[in-house]
Design a protein around this motif. Structure first.
Motif, PDB file in Angstrom:
ATOM      1  N   LYS A 696     -15.310 -22.121  61.294  1.00  0.00           N
ATOM      2  CA  LYS A 696     -15.822 -23.338  60.673  1.00  0.00           C
ATOM      3  C   LYS A 696     -15.470 -23.344  59.193  1.00  0.00           C
ATOM      4  O   LYS A 696     -14.873 -22.397  58.668  1.00  0.00           O
ATOM      5  CB  LYS A 696     -17.328 -23.428  60.860  1.00  0.00           C
ATOM      6  N   ALA A 697     -15.864 -24.403  58.524  1.00  0.00           N
ATOM      7  CA  ALA A 697     -15.638 -24.512  57.086  1.00  0.00           C
ATOM      8  C   ALA A 697     -16.638 -23.659  56.314  1.00  0.00           C
ATOM      9  O   ALA A 697     -17.661 -23.224  56.845  1.00  0.00           O
ATOM     10  CB  ALA A 697     -15.756 -25.973  56.653  1.00  0.00           C
ATOM     11  N   ASN A 698     -16.285 -23.408  55.039  1.00  0.00           N
ATOM     12  CA  ASN A 698     -17.154 -22.738  54.061  1.00  0.00           C
ATOM     13  C   ASN A 698     -17.335 -21.239  54.279  1.00  0.00           C
ATOM     14  O   ASN A 698     -18.272 -20.641  53.751  1.00  0.00           O
ATOM     15  CB  ASN A 698     -18.522 -23.424  53.986  1.00  0.00           C
ATOM     16  N   ILE A 699     -16.446 -20.614  55.046  1.00  0.00           N
ATOM     17  CA  ILE A 699     -16.468 -19.159  55.158  1.00  0.00           C
ATOM     18  C   ILE A 699     -15.627 -18.575  54.022  1.00  0.00           C
ATOM     19  O   ILE A 699     -14.451 -18.926  53.867  1.00  0.00           O
ATOM     20  CB  ILE A 699     -15.930 -18.701  56.519  1.00  0.00           C
ATOM     21  N   PRO A 700     -16.217 -17.699  53.199  1.00  0.00           N
ATOM     22  CA  PRO A 700     -15.469 -17.143  52.067  1.00  0.00           C
ATOM     23  C   PRO A 700     -14.291 -16.260  52.498  1.00  0.00           C
ATOM     24  O   PRO A 700     -14.337 -15.563  53.520  1.00  0.00           O
ATOM     25  CB  PRO A 700     -16.519 -16.326  51.328  1.00  0.00           C
ATOM     26  N   VAL A 701     -13.253 -16.306  51.656  1.00  0.00           N
ATOM     27  CA  VAL A 701     -12.008 -15.587  51.908  1.00  0.00           C
ATOM     28  C   VAL A 701     -11.566 -14.925  50.600  1.00  0.00           C
ATOM     29  O   VAL A 701     -11.633 -15.539  49.539  1.00  0.00           O
ATOM     30  CB  VAL A 701     -10.901 -16.557  52.388  1.00  0.00           C
ATOM     31  N   VAL A 702     -11.114 -13.677  50.677  1.00  0.00           N
ATOM     32  CA  VAL A 702     -10.505 -13.023  49.517  1.00  0.00           C
ATOM     33  C   VAL A 702      -9.007 -13.312  49.527  1.00  0.00           C
ATOM     34  O   VAL A 702      -8.287 -12.893  50.444  1.00  0.00           O
ATOM     35  CB  VAL A 702     -10.733 -11.501  49.526  1.00  0.00           C
ATOM     36  N   VAL A 703      -8.550 -14.058  48.508  1.00  0.00           N
ATOM     37  CA  VAL A 703      -7.127 -14.356  48.375  1.00  0.00           C
ATOM     38  C   VAL A 703      -6.485 -13.314  47.466  1.00  0.00           C
ATOM     39  O   VAL A 703      -6.875 -13.155  46.305  1.00  0.00           O
ATOM     40  CB  VAL A 703      -6.917 -15.775  47.803  1.00  0.00           C
ATOM     41  N   LEU A 704      -5.503 -12.598  48.019  1.00  0.00           N
ATOM     42  CA  LEU A 704      -4.830 -11.532  47.274  1.00  0.00           C
ATOM     43  C   LEU A 704      -3.632 -12.053  46.483  1.00  0.00           C
ATOM     44  O   LEU A 704      -3.189 -11.412  45.522  1.00  0.00           O
ATOM     45  CB  LEU A 704      -4.369 -10.442  48.240  1.00  0.00           C
ATOM     46  N   GLY A 705      -3.115 -13.181  46.887  1.00  0.00           N
ATOM     47  CA  GLY A 705      -1.973 -13.739  46.165  1.00  0.00           C
ATOM     48  C   GLY A 705      -1.357 -14.896  46.912  1.00  0.00           C
ATOM     49  O   GLY A 705      -1.667 -15.149  48.082  1.00  0.00           O
ATOM     50  N   GLN A 706      -0.481 -15.621  46.211  1.00  0.00           N
ATOM     51  CA  GLN A 706       0.207 -16.774  46.780  1.00  0.00           C
ATOM     52  C   GLN A 706       1.609 -16.374  47.208  1.00  0.00           C
ATOM     53  O   GLN A 706       2.304 -15.643  46.508  1.00  0.00           O
ATOM     54  CB  GLN A 706       0.263 -17.891  45.738  1.00  0.00           C
ATOM     55  N   VAL A 707       2.031 -16.867  48.378  1.00  0.00           N
ATOM     56  CA  VAL A 707       3.378 -16.602  48.868  1.00  0.00           C
ATOM     57  C   VAL A 707       3.990 -17.909  49.351  1.00  0.00           C
ATOM     58  O   VAL A 707       3.294 -18.894  49.605  1.00  0.00           O
ATOM     59  CB  VAL A 707       3.372 -15.569  50.025  1.00  0.00           C
ATOM     60  N   THR A 708       5.306 -17.900  49.457  1.00  0.00           N
ATOM     61  CA  THR A 708       6.018 -19.055  49.985  1.00  0.00           C
ATOM     62  C   THR A 708       6.293 -18.823  51.463  1.00  0.00           C
ATOM     63  O   THR A 708       6.779 -17.758  51.868  1.00  0.00           O
ATOM     64  CB  THR A 708       7.329 -19.275  49.236  1.00  0.00           C
ATOM     65  N   GLY A 709       5.961 -19.817  52.250  1.00  0.00           N
ATOM     66  CA  GLY A 709       6.148 -19.697  53.686  1.00  0.00           C
ATOM     67  C   GLY A 709       6.604 -20.985  54.306  1.00  0.00           C
ATOM     68  O   GLY A 709       7.119 -21.893  53.618  1.00  0.00           O
ATOM     69  N   GLN A 710       6.433 -21.113  55.603  1.00  0.00           N
ATOM     70  CA  GLN A 710       6.840 -22.304  56.325  1.00  0.00           C
ATOM     71  C   GLN A 710       6.100 -23.521  55.802  1.00  0.00           C
ATOM     72  O   GLN A 710       4.913 -23.470  55.511  1.00  0.00           O
ATOM     73  CB  GLN A 710       6.558 -22.130  57.818  1.00  0.00           C
ATOM     74  N   SER A 711       6.808 -24.622  55.684  1.00  0.00           N
ATOM     75  CA  SER A 711       6.191 -25.859  55.205  1.00  0.00           C
ATOM     76  C   SER A 711       5.252 -26.419  56.270  1.00  0.00           C
ATOM     77  O   SER A 711       5.620 -26.562  57.439  1.00  0.00           O
ATOM     78  CB  SER A 711       7.274 -26.895  54.876  1.00  0.00           C
ATOM     79  N   VAL A 712       4.029 -26.701  55.852  1.00  0.00           N
ATOM     80  CA  VAL A 712       3.032 -27.328  56.711  1.00  0.00           C
ATOM     81  C   VAL A 712       2.440 -28.505  55.943  1.00  0.00           C
ATOM     82  O   VAL A 712       1.973 -28.331  54.806  1.00  0.00           O
ATOM     83  CB  VAL A 712       1.920 -26.345  57.106  1.00  0.00           C
ATOM     84  N   SER A 713       2.511 -29.680  56.526  1.00  0.00           N
ATOM     85  CA  SER A 713       2.014 -30.892  55.858  1.00  0.00           C
ATOM     86  C   SER A 713       2.645 -31.064  54.481  1.00  0.00           C
ATOM     87  O   SER A 713       1.990 -31.467  53.514  1.00  0.00           O
ATOM     88  CB  SER A 713       0.483 -30.847  55.743  1.00  0.00           C
TER      89      SER A 713
END
Length: 741
Positions: A696-713
């Protein structure tokens, strides 16, 4: 809605009740039936006709002498026999005709010849009775003793006041159904004739019916001294005693109603009630009795049978038993209840916030206000359900919930940041004008403090929009209001929303330094007069090892131990070496709590079995986000009934971190999900594996960094995150998450 429908023989009330298995109201018709008659003899006959087409045996007792009859119900039930009434010296024609209709051949007479004469025996024989057995005695006490000899294998006995009838008759259906004899007592002493029936090796418990004004404390103490484990079911009057019996022993939609001022109708109806596994509730002929209405509502006992005619239980009394009324709630919480009856709670006109709908003296509907968790007898927590009836969490007694709406069966509430439903029978309600001592938040020395019923707890750093000297209010701990309801800001506490798959910066030595330089642990050690095991370096080392072995944050492991074990010195921690309240269920925490071979073993169990493989594992039913959280999200959802468990554990994490220099605070880059979302092993939807799905929405996530990947939307931005599955690496597309604050 409730409608009245009249028939020639009885009053039938068709009631629309709420079916909890449905998300909406549904009609479930039940009937209220009257078993009446021109007199008590005819009432007894009509009770007999309602249940027995034939009966080999009948029980006969004097219509005016309750003393002998009080203990007859278990005996009648054992013989599957109706109780019929007689004059002292003759049968009535109604009783005689009923004996013939039943084709009875055996009669059990209750009482000596002073109550039921030899002439009645002759009348019985003329009615077709061939066998007569009499249970007599020199007085009512000996009669009860002689009847009890038919129940010598029972491990429980009922003890009731022998000089009045209401308490004994209220317990009679339950005693009959369970096969427990009813023994009569005086106010201050147990008669000598009764004692052999109680003081023997078979009887393990004596259940006292009535308050100390009926069966005195001296009787209770004597039973206690003899090892009979007395249990008292009392009340301030006969009505409350009957209600408390129903609360304790029955879960049925059916009840029998008899006048509380004469014995005959309740007596003859008691065997019928026992056969239908239903209680007898007592009515007042001139007014409604709130405690009786309350138990009818609490147990949904809208299938009622009235014992006796309108002279005993008037039609207006019947109406009041199933009617709602309007009340004004005063600022002190007292009620001014109107006399007007309404057929449904929705029919009660509520013009302002202080006006409420009541059933008995229980508030069942209002415009707005506070809902308090108030578990019914036998329950230790209150379950919260979704609209389909599935459990979504549970809460401790006195938990504050926001009122949204109500129907006959349940109340819609806000718990933390989720809407759910609680049973009407499990809560109490107050409109805002009567709410006192509500929990609140305030700022002190840069800390955010939560005050709950006078207990102040540091839960984290105060947000910038808050000022000292002002009380703030919140349902979820992050959206804050002033007392007038004006929203002032939103802030989610870092440690409360930190995924516990993360790792602390601190070493065991640093954590131990906090422990050994803290006044709180000293206060708890002094209170319990014992030293905390948390001072043991090896134990703190085990928490760091558990972090490395099971990918559960050691700061969280230590904070949870501090909170759950009172800094390591609670009775459960000491006796069971259990630092986390594992299996210390609310109903019986001390006995139920799991025992461990060592404190380290409890650390391992908590980190591995309960957290890594349970509350932080998306594949587990316990998972609702791997954070300390609150009742809407995180470990708090199912681990603890305390709605503030997550914020309190997080508060300990915050205080440890603050003491040690703040290295962990805001160390991780926290986001939350925007919807249910897949986590993959690579930054692409093509050819990658779904590791798990955030539900569901509003579950916290630890983001370690940004990467480039497959285009979505149209976006190629993906985030590398700490996986909830195992604490390793996962990937989510940027459209599925947003910043925490």
């Amino acid at each position: 809605m409730k409608k009245l429908l009249y028939s020639i023989c009885s009053i039938i009330l068709v009631i629309a009740l709420f079916n909890f298995s449905s998300a909406e109201n549904a009609s479930a018709a039940t009937t209220i039936e009257r078993l009446g008659g021109s007199d008590r003899f005819e009432v007894a006959v009509n009770v007999s006709k309602s249940e027995w087409s034939t009966s080999n045996t009948v029980v006969i007792t004097n219509y005016a002498a309750f003393a002998d009859a009080l203990t007859a119900t278990p005996l009648a039930y054992k013989n599957n026999a109706p109780i019929l009434l007689t004059h002292q010296d003759r049968l009535t024609s109604a009783t005689r005709d009923e004996i013939k209709r039943l084709k009875a051949v055996k009669a059990i007479i209750i009482g000596g010849t002073g109550s039921v004469s030899k002439a009645v025996e002759t009348d019985l024989k003329n009615a077709g009775i061939t066998t007569i057995k009499r249970y007599g005695g020199s007085d009512r006490f000996e009669v009860s003793r002689n009847i009890s000899k038919e129940f010598t294998s029972s491990d429980k006995v009922i003890v009731a006041y022998g000089l009045n009838f209401p308490d004994a008759l209220a317990i009679a259906p339950y005693a009959a159904e369970e096969g427990y004899p009813i023994l009569l007592s005086r106010l201050t002493e147990i008669p000598e004739i009764i004692k052999p029936a109680i003081y023997n090796d078979t009887v393990k418990q004596a259940v006292i019916i009535g308050g100390p004004g009926s069966v005195g404390d001296s009787v209770y103490k004597e039973l206690q001294s003899k090892g009979k484990n007395p249990l008292r079911i009392g009340g301030k009057d006969r009505f409350e005693v009957a209600a408390n019996i129903a609360k304790r022993y029955y879960s049925t939609n059916k009840a029998y109603i008899a006048t509380g001022f004469t014995f005959a109708d309740a007596l003859t109806g008691s065997v019928l009630a026992a056969k239908n596994k239903a209680p007898i509730l007592l009515a007042h002929p001139d007014r409604s009795v709130p405690v009786i209405q309350n138990v009818i509502f609490e147990k949904s006992m809208f299938n009622l049978t009235i014992l006796g005619g309108p002279a005993s239980v008037p039609d207006k009394t019947v109406t009041s038993l199933i009617s709602y009324r309007k009340a004004v709630v005063n600022n002190d919480g007292s009620l001014n209840i109107s006399s007007t009856n309404y057929s449904s709670m929705d029919a009660v006109p509520l013009k302002n916030n202080s006006e409420v709908a009541v059933f008995g003296d229980q508030v069942v509907k209002m415009q707005s206000g506070m809902v308090y968790a108030s578990p019914s007898l036998g329950n230790s927590v209150v379950e919260v359900y979704n609209s389909a009836g599935g459990k979504i969490t549970y809460v401790a007694p006195q938990t504050e919930m926001k009122y949204i709406s109500a129907d006959d069966r349940r109340v819609k509430v806000r718990v933390a940041d989720i809407d759910g439903y609680v049973l009407q029978s499990e809560v109490s309600m107050l409109p805002w004008n009567a709410v006192k001592n509500r929990s609140y938040y305030y700022v002190s020395n840069g800390n955010l403090i939560h005050n709950v019923r006078g207990v102040n707890t540091v839960i984290g750093k105060s947000p910038g929009f808050m000022s000292s000297g002002i009380n703030y209010y919140s349902w979820d701990g992050y959206l804050f209001y002033l007392s007038n309801g004006q929203a002032v800001g939103t802030h989610k506490q870092y440690f409360q929303h930190l995924p516990i798959r993360s790792k602390t910066s601190y070493t065991a030595d640093q954590l131990l330094r906090f422990i050994n330089n803290n006044t709180d642990i000293e206060a708890w050690e002094k209170r319990y007069n014992r030293q905390s095991p948390l001072r043991d370096k090896a134990l703190i080392d085990s928490m760091i090892k558990a972090q490395n072995d099971y990918n559960i944050n050691a700061l969280f492991i230590l904070a949870a131990a501090i909170h759950e074990s009172a800094w390591g010195v609670s009775d459960i921690a000491t006796a069971k070496k259990n630092l986390y309240g594992i299996k210390a269920y609310d109903s019986n925490p001390e006995s139920a709590a799991e025992g461990f071979s060592s404190f380290t073993a409890s650390v391992i169990a908590f980190a591995d079995e309960y957290m890594s493989r349970g509350y932080t594992n998306p594949a587990s039913w316990k998972y609702n986000g791997g954070v300390a959280g609150h009742k809407g999200i995180g470990v708090n959802t199912w681990y603890a009934s305390d709605p503030n468990w997550g914020s309190r554990v997080a508060g300990h994490m915050y205080k440890i971190d603050k003491f040690l220099g703040g290295a962990d605070y805001n160390k991780e880059n926290l986001y939350v999900t925007t919807e249910a979302f897949n986590v993959r092993n690579a930054a692409t939807t093509s050819g990658s594996t779904v590791l798990y799905k955030y539900p569901k929405a509003n579950i916290p996530v630890v983001v370690l960094g940004q990467v480039t990947g497959q285009s979505v939307s149209g976006s190629t931005v993906w985030y590398k995150i700490i996986s909830e599955k195992d604490g390793k690496i996962g990937y989510v597309h940027s459209s599925g998450v947003k910043k925490l604050n």
